[in-house]
Design a protein around this motif. Sequence first.
Motif, short mmCIF file in Angstrom:
data_model
loop_
_atom_site.label_atom_id
_atom_site.label_comp_id
_atom_site.label_asym_id
_atom_site.label_seq_id
_atom_site.Cartn_x
_atom_site.Cartn_y
_atom_site.Cartn_z
N GLU A 238 2.48 1.64 -3.57
CA GLU A 238 1.48 2.31 -4.30
C GLU A 238 1.26 4.01 -3.91
N GLU A 239 1.41 4.29 -2.91
CA GLU A 239 1.29 5.72 -2.46
C GLU A 239 2.33 6.60 -2.85
N VAL A 240 3.69 5.91 -2.66
CA VAL A 240 4.63 6.68 -3.28
C VAL A 240 4.97 6.72 -4.75
N SER B 227 0.88 -1.08 0.00
CA SER B 227 0.02 -0.10 0.01
C SER B 227 0.96 1.34 0.04
N LYS B 228 2.07 1.18 0.79
CA LYS B 228 2.85 2.55 0.90
C LYS B 228 3.38 2.42 -0.33
N GLU C 89 2.31 6.94 -6.61
CA GLU C 89 1.50 7.95 -7.02
C GLU C 89 2.11 9.30 -6.75
N LYS C 90 2.75 9.69 -5.77
CA LYS C 90 3.33 11.00 -5.60
C LYS C 90 4.29 11.28 -6.53
#
Length: 369
Positions: free
Chosen positions: A353-355, A350-351, A357-358
Amino acid sequence: MGRALGILGCCLALALVLLPLPAAPRGPALRPRRQPRPGGPSADTACKNRPLDLVFIVDSSRSVRPEEFEKVKIFLSEMIDTLDVGERTTRVAVMNYASTVKVEFPLRTYFDKASLKEAVSRIEPLSAGTMTGLAIQTAMDEVFTEEMGTRPAAFNIPKVVIVVTDGRPQDQVQDVAASARTAGIEIYAVGVDRADMQSLRIMASEPLDEHVFYVETYGVIEKLTSKFRETFCAVNVCALGTHGCQHVCVSNGASYLCDCYEGYTLNPDKRTCSAVDMCAPGRHECDQICVSKNGSYVCDCYEGYTLNPDKKTCSGAITSSLVTTEESCKCEAIVALQDSVTSRLEALSSKLEEVSEKLQAYQDRQQIV
């Protein structure tokens, strides 16, 4: 769902570890031999009449009164009762003599006591004369032949004559009796009342004290029955209890042999017995484990197996019973670890994927500028 699959996978792995081992190779079954019963078939008696070809030669001259001759017939019947009569045991013939000789019946005629005694009851006296020598010669020529029922010499059956007389022979008996003895015929001489003892001793076999008998009257002649029974007795050594066999005594004529019960073997001393190791290779039919037990054996199985109804082969236990409590706890721990790792991997994913996206947004802004 994942937890259930994990437990199932763990249990399957344990089941594979505990799969049945291949059975040890089995040799051909060796059946213990069947043993005779202790004491053998003759254990109930210490004395049994040995097989004979037996001929009675009975004096029925005029000096033997009718009532006395009846006593002789009683003596014959009682003698028959003491004998082991049969075609393959003792055969009996009766001759009747005075001045002539009559073969009442030869050895081949009757093979049972009832028929013999019936035939004896029908014998009639001849009267006149006492031709004992002629009677013995007739026995040799007409009775002791294979045609008349005497068994071949190869059978080694004793040929026996019992002469019953109350007088002096009126012919030459010495040479005839000697010829009979030379031919292998054993002669017993029974004298009654006025019988000439010298003549009895001349015709009888040696030793004379065992082959010559005398009674004062025909009224007591039946007392000789017990003496002849002892004379013709074949001792069964096994029945005497002095044989020394540990398990089984088997009578063998005048001797004996020792044998053992099933599951035992005779030792080199030929008297004592030792238990056979029935679990030795090739002696048992056990699938996995053989346990010796009192000269025999029982089968058993390795841990985790059960003995089948045939009491020889083994089967694996039911799978559900293979997983112990301890093993179940191990499965639980493994599944918990799997759950924890999965959870951490999901969080890390999940982390990431977040990185991602940023990073993508940053790149998009740089292109605009």
